[in-house]
Design an enzyme around this catalytic site. Structure first.
Site, mmCIF file in Angstrom:
data_model
loop_
_atom_site.group_PDB
_atom_site.id
_atom_site.type_symbol
_atom_site.label_atom_id
_atom_site.label_comp_id
_atom_site.label_asym_id
_atom_site.label_seq_id
_atom_site.Cartn_x
_atom_site.Cartn_y
_atom_site.Cartn_z
ATOM 1 N N HIS A 1 0.845 -1.201 0.064
ATOM 2 C CA HIS A 1 -0.248 -0.014 0.130
ATOM 3 C C HIS A 1 1.003 1.104 0.019
ATOM 4 C CE1 HIS A 1 -2.783 3.045 1.450
ATOM 5 N NE2 HIS A 1 -2.041 3.355 2.466
ATOM 6 N N ASP B 1 7.760 22.938 -25.065
ATOM 7 C CA ASP B 1 7.636 21.689 -24.449
ATOM 8 C C ASP B 1 8.569 21.431 -23.337
ATOM 9 O OD1 ASP B 1 7.478 18.877 -24.099
ATOM 10 O OD2 ASP B 1 6.587 18.602 -26.078
ATOM 11 N N TRP C 1 7.582 -0.444 4.136
ATOM 12 C CA TRP C 1 8.045 0.385 2.886
ATOM 13 C C TRP C 1 9.348 0.692 3.157
ATOM 14 C CZ3 TRP C 1 9.192 5.515 1.291
ATOM 15 C CH2 TRP C 1 9.207 6.535 2.666
ATOM 16 N N SER D 1 13.639 6.354 -13.123
ATOM 17 C CA SER D 1 12.515 7.082 -13.659
ATOM 18 C C SER D 1 12.360 8.652 -12.895
ATOM 19 C CB SER D 1 11.336 6.323 -13.619
ATOM 20 O OG SER D 1 10.430 7.001 -13.744
ATOM 21 N N SER D 2 12.484 8.515 -11.604
ATOM 22 C CA SER D 2 12.343 9.666 -10.966
ATOM 23 C C SER D 2 13.288 10.737 -11.265
ATOM 24 C CB SER D 2 12.215 9.603 -9.474
ATOM 25 O OG SER D 2 10.936 8.847 -8.794
ATOM 26 N N HIS E 1 13.311 11.207 4.671
ATOM 27 C CA HIS E 1 12.664 12.494 5.018
ATOM 28 C C HIS E 1 12.374 13.480 4.078
ATOM 29 C CE1 HIS E 1 10.547 14.669 7.851
ATOM 30 N NE2 HIS E 1 11.159 15.762 7.373
ATOM 31 N N GLU F 1 12.129 12.516 0.867
ATOM 32 C CA GLU F 1 11.315 11.892 0.311
ATOM 33 C C GLU F 1 9.776 12.413 0.418
ATOM 34 O OE1 GLU F 1 10.901 10.232 -2.495
ATOM 35 O OE2 GLU F 1 8.824 9.699 -2.314
ATOM 36 N N TYR G 1 8.972 15.238 1.690
ATOM 37 C CA TYR G 1 8.854 16.549 1.260
ATOM 38 C C TYR G 1 8.647 16.540 -0.266
ATOM 39 C CZ TYR G 1 9.671 18.178 5.921
ATOM 40 O OH TYR G 1 9.562 18.310 7.287
ATOM 41 N N SER H 1 -0.850 27.441 -3.744
ATOM 42 C CA SER H 1 -0.496 28.770 -4.171
ATOM 43 C C SER H 1 -0.847 29.226 -5.285
ATOM 44 C CB SER H 1 1.041 28.816 -3.877
ATOM 45 O OG SER H 1 1.561 28.415 -2.749
ATOM 46 N N HIS I 1 14.990 11.962 13.158
ATOM 47 C CA HIS I 1 13.931 11.959 14.197
ATOM 48 C C HIS I 1 13.049 10.937 13.781
ATOM 49 C CE1 HIS I 1 11.853 14.856 10.948
ATOM 50 N NE2 HIS I 1 11.711 13.596 10.833
ATOM 51 N N HIS I 2 13.186 10.211 12.884
ATOM 52 C CA HIS I 2 12.451 8.952 12.579
ATOM 53 C C HIS I 2 12.830 7.692 13.511
ATOM 54 C CE1 HIS I 2 10.291 10.371 9.141
ATOM 55 N NE2 HIS I 2 11.366 11.052 8.875
ATOM 56 N N THR J 1 7.107 26.303 7.672
ATOM 57 C CA THR J 1 5.839 25.853 7.477
ATOM 58 C C THR J 1 4.627 26.665 7.850
ATOM 59 O OG1 THR J 1 6.860 23.819 7.784
ATOM 60 C CG2 THR J 1 4.622 23.732 7.310
ATOM 61 N N LYS K 1 4.043 29.539 5.644
ATOM 62 C CA LYS K 1 3.227 29.231 4.436
ATOM 63 C C LYS K 1 1.704 29.278 4.779
ATOM 64 C CE LYS K 1 4.931 26.878 0.970
ATOM 65 N NZ LYS K 1 5.899 27.244 0.240
ATOM 66 N N ARG L 1 1.333 0.575 15.254
ATOM 67 C CA ARG L 1 1.164 0.665 13.995
ATOM 68 C C ARG L 1 1.500 -1.070 13.511
ATOM 69 N NH1 ARG L 1 5.754 4.175 10.913
ATOM 70 N NH2 ARG L 1 4.477 3.409 9.150
#
Lengths: 537, 386
Positions: free
Chosen positions: A77, A106, A142, A169-170, A253, A255, A257, A268, A302-303, A328, A331, A450
């Protein structure tokens, strides 16, 4: 046909005929469509897995799946939603919108553009094929922490190669976006005149180029640990399992973002149009985005507050993480100030944007709470975390991808979507997403970990409510598919104007083009660019 | 718009009604039973209320604006678009708020880290999927895994209502016992993959990492039973390795320690005596149910493609040595049971699977043989890094 495209129209050619058009296309609009359709399909694949998870968790006791398959579901998932749905959706939006927003004909590298799309498809198919392998699909989360992930059956090398493909690809997509923005802007489009969606994507693209190779490195080390007798992550051979976590989160991390910065960009674009007011604090929005991107590289541990780090490390990562709240917050305040004293109307894109600002802020609050290391000792790896990141991903990223769909569909197709149905879609989504995720805060605080397939009976009530939310949220998204289909097929029949939304022309270049946007746009760059929502100097 | 507001009001009512009408809908953090867990709870509430205040401010402004600054209300849009002064204000104020959170958080971190003057040490080892506890001061040593009643009820289609099982999934066969008012140092490691040891009432969790030792401490004020779970995904039965800590008054704890020593002696004697095949098979059936059935299934049929069948398995019908070797050392998803099971249990289950579940090999193995094999095993993670 507007004046900007007319003069070169005589040698314009349309798309190739038949299915081959979609295989060989190098047109940014076609590739954008491919990405968007693919990501929508993956959204339902990943969503189905989520519904299997929520069905199993509807009541205590094991009813439908065995625990191993349940773990595969949570793992797949996440992988499908992150790499198959959210990221490709934003790449699709980037493909469609960036050239039109900066006055380019283009993308800079059209053939690579095609290749990065088809590599994504190959990567996801390879990942999906692991369901049919001995030992089942990956089930170690994941995050793929060793040593657990090394117990995966035959699927392991395929999952790793799939990550490699998705990564390549990314990276190609990101390079293309950077090259396009730096080389293809209309002469009048200075960097500080770029719409924020372009800015957030430019910064996101740099994040992607920086982190994807790191992730590829981490999973390659898993591969050699399993098959070539290395011991990067095995203490018995002098390695360290926690090293993997450091490398993973150095990727992981930024990622997350990657999935939120373009979300900010879309918000925006939308909020000023429906507030009929310039975006408040354009430059501070750009700097805040850059600050968030920079901070994302220096907060990864922090993870990992509970893995056993030295006190100095824990304190540093706590302080650095707390700092993220500042840009943040800026914003959020800027969006609020943009709405302040505007003349607001509440079409579907605006409704989703307002829900995004409110619900993302809730995710921000819980993020701030878990930044505090002593509190994270309680929150870590519980449903509180699950609630937190789903608030920042579903009513934020997913909502804004759909908002972008409603916002730009009239430009893409020349037809108006059904506003009544879209409002129904919005209200069903906004209410059910809260029924789905809000109780998960309570579950986590009460002590539910979890990634468990079954739980103690005191968690039963909130789990059932959460599952009911999921059963409403999931099917509600089919309304979106129907609306999109109907819009492509002609919509409400009402022909939209070039600017579609009142005054949109003043905010961004794409609204100066005809609706639907022709196959080739801006063959000659526009002379002037709108500056209402950007820097005016 | 009116309808929208009604919807909002209905939703709010519904959620708040749920929260207040039923006491069993827990909504806030566990307060816990240690000084540390109470401090963590207080900080949690402090930060929570700050967030509530900020939320009211931001959302209040936004909703005021949504209500009054609407085109349908005839509001004309103003065209202001930047203000350095305002930007500076809303950068500085949040910074100050963050400092107000960071100071108590830092104090708390230093307290968490202060392992000095602990009075006893317990080593916790995570296994797939149980916990091993070693009291370093008096040699008490045992494994703790999900209790039988929960284990039966949690099998797919068990037909047992989890609500009828006391402490479903939060009960173990042998809980960890500790004295109250005693500063206890915990040492954490793991034998196979990473696990995480969490009892919410103690206020923290700590990862158990194979090959490394982590530390934490607790000082429980109040006698009682406190329950928790593994919180790091550790494979198939991650959700089924709970933790139960019983905090006892010091006198009761001393009695418990004596009992454990007597038990340990009895177990040692059992391993040395000669067992009949029937006794081994009978005992093995229970051991199988508790340790093997969740993957290989109660009838030994396994899960095709994922977990091999025991019934008619070539390994089980082959040489005893090969089968025992795999069970001792594990392979892939199969955990290494060498140190996890006592010699008696190991011999019993080895014999059972060859003579039950549709297999009829006919031989058996004595606990004493297993014991000598176990002593030859490389002892995992036994060094204390002091």
């Amino acid at each position: 046909m507007s004046a900007v495209t007319a003069e070169h129209d005589h040698h314009d050619h349309g798309p190739a005929k038949g299915l081959l058009r979609w295989v060989v296309t190098t047109n940014h609009k076609d590739i954008g469509t491919l990405y968007l359709v693919f990501s929508l399909a993956m959204f339902f694949v990943g969503g189905t897995m989520a519904l299997i998870i929520r069905s199993e968790l509807f009541e205590p006791g094991m009813q439908f799946v065995n625990p191993q398959f349940f773990n595969s579901m949570t793992t797949m998932h996440a992988l499908v939603m992150v790499f198959g749905a959210v990221m490709p959706a934003f790449v699709g939006l980037a493909n469609w919108m960036i050239p039109m927003m900066i006055g380019a004909p283009d993308m800079a590298l059209p053939r690579m553009n095609n290749m990065s799309f088809w590599m994504l498809v190959a990567g996801i198919l390879l990942l999906a094929s692991t369901f049919f392998m001995e030992g089942g699909a990956p089930a170690a989360g994941w995050t793929m922490y060793p040593p657990l992930v090394l117990q995966t059956g035959n699927a392991l090398p395929f999952a790793i190669f799939s990550v490699h493909l998705l990564g390549i690809s990314s990276i190609m997509g990101a390079i293309n976006i950077i090259a396009t923005i730096f080389n293809m802007r209309a002469p009048a489009m200075s960097l500080m005149k770029m719409p924020l969606f372009v800015w957030t994507w430019l910064i996101t693209a740099f994040l992607l180029v920086a982190i994807m190779p790191v992730f590829a490195g981490a999973v390659t080390m898993l591969l050699t640990d399993r098959f070539f007798d290395t011991s990067f992550f095995d203490a018995a051979g002098g390695g360290d399992p926690v090293l993997y976590q450091h490398i993973f989160w150095f990727f992981g991390h930024p990622e997350v973002y990657v999935m939120i910065l373009p979300t900010f960009g879309v918000a925006s674009q939308i909020i000023p149009v429906f507030a009929r007011k310039p975006l408040f604090g354009y430059s501070s929005m750009v700097f805040a985005t850059a600050a968030i991107a920079f901070l994302s590289f220096i907060v990864w541990a922090h993870h990992m507050f509970t893995v056993g780090m030295p006190m100095a490390g824990e304190l540093y990562f706590m302080y650095a993480t707390m700092l993220i709240a500042i840009p943040t917050g800026v914003k959020i305040f800027n969006w609020t100030a943009t709405m302040w004293k505007g003349a607001m109307t509440f079409e579907a894109p605006m409704l989703f944007s307002i829900a995004f600002v409110v619900l993302f802020t809730m995710g921000g609050f819980t993020g701030l709470m878990m930044a505090l290391a002593p509190l994270d000792f309680q929150y870590h790896d519980t449903y509180f975390i699950v609630a937190h990141f789903h608030y920042t991903l579903v009513p934020a990223s997913v909502f804004m991808i759909m908002a972008a769909g409603y916002f730009w569909l009239p430009k893409w197709t020349g037809n108006m979507y059904d506003e009544k149905l879209a409002k129904l879609h919005f209200w069903l989504s906004a209410i059910s997403v809260n029924i789905l995720f809000f109780p998960q805060h309570f579950l986590g605080l009460a002590g539910m970990p979890r990634r468990i397939p079954d739980y103690a009976v005191q968690f039963a009530d909130w789990n059932m409510i959460s599952s009911i939310g999921a059963f409403i949220y999931g099917p509600s998204q089919l309304i979106f598919v129907y609306i999109v289909y109907k819009t492509i097929k002609g919509g409400t029949g009402e022909k939209v104007t070039d600017e579609v939304w009142e005054g949109a022309k003043e905010h961004s270049l794409e609204w100066t083009l005809p609706s639907p946007a022709p196959y080739h746009t801006f063959s000659t760059p526009p002379k002037e660019v709108p500056t209402l929502s950007t820097s005016r100097s | 718009m009116k309808k929208t507001k009604q919807l909002f009001a209905a939703l709010t009512l519904m959620l708040s009604g749920l929260g207040s009408a039923h006491a069993d809908y827990a909504i806030s953090l566990v307060k816990g039973v240690t000084g540390l867990s109470n401090d963590i709870y207080d900080l949690h509430m402090w930060v929570f209320w700050i967030c509530v205040v900020i939320g009211i401010g931001v959302f209040g402004t936004m909703f005021y604006s949504i209500y009054y600054h609407r085109k349908s209300m005839g509001h004309e849009a103003e065209q202001f678009h930047e203000s350095t002064k305002v930007e500076i204000i809303w950068t500085i104020i949040p910074t100050l708020i963050l400092v107000a959170m960071a100071i108590p958080a830092t104090k708390l971190m230093l307290e968490v880290d202060d392992i000095q003057e602990s009075e006893m040490s317990i080593k916790v080892t995570g296994w797939q999927w149980k916990w091993e506890y070693e009291y370093l001061d008096n040699g008490i040593h045992f494994f703790s895994s999900l209790d039988e009643a929960s284990n039966r009820a949690r099998q797919i289609d068990s037909g047992i209502d989890p609500r009828s099982v006391p402490h479903y999934l939060l009960n173990v066969d042998k809980p960890l016992v500790i004295p109250v008012d005693t500063k206890i140092r915990f040492l954490f490691t793991a034998a196979d993959v990473i696990h995480s040891w969490w009892v919410p009432d103690l206020g923290w969790k700590k990862d158990t990492v194979p090959g490394f030792i982590n530390e934490a401490w607790t000082l429980v004020d109040k006698a009682g039973t406190y329950r928790g779970q593994c919180t790091e995904l550790c494979g198939k039965d991650h959700g089924f390795m709970p933790i139960v800590v019983i905090a006892m008054e010091k006198e009761d704890y001393a009695i418990w320690v004596q009992e454990q020593k007597t038990l340990a002696d009895a177990e040692k004697n059992a391993a040395d005596k000669e067992w009949t095949a029937e006794d081994l098979i009978a005992k093995g059936e229970t051991v199988y149910a508790n340790n093997c059935s969740s993957c290989h299934m109660a009838d030994g049929a396994g899960v095709p493609g994922t977990f091999p069948a025991i019934t008619e398995s070539p390994l089980v019908s082959g040489e005893m040595e090969a089968q025992v070797d795999l069970m001792m050392n594990g392979k892939g998803m199969m955990p290494a049971f060498g140190q996890m099971l006592s010699a008696v249990d190991f011999a019993a289950v080895s014999t059972f699977i060859r003579n039950g579940l549709g297999n009829e090999v006919g031989d058996s193995i004595q606990p004493s043989e297993i014991k000598s094999l176990q002593t030859a095993l490389p002892k995992k993670e036994s060094d204390d890094d002091e």
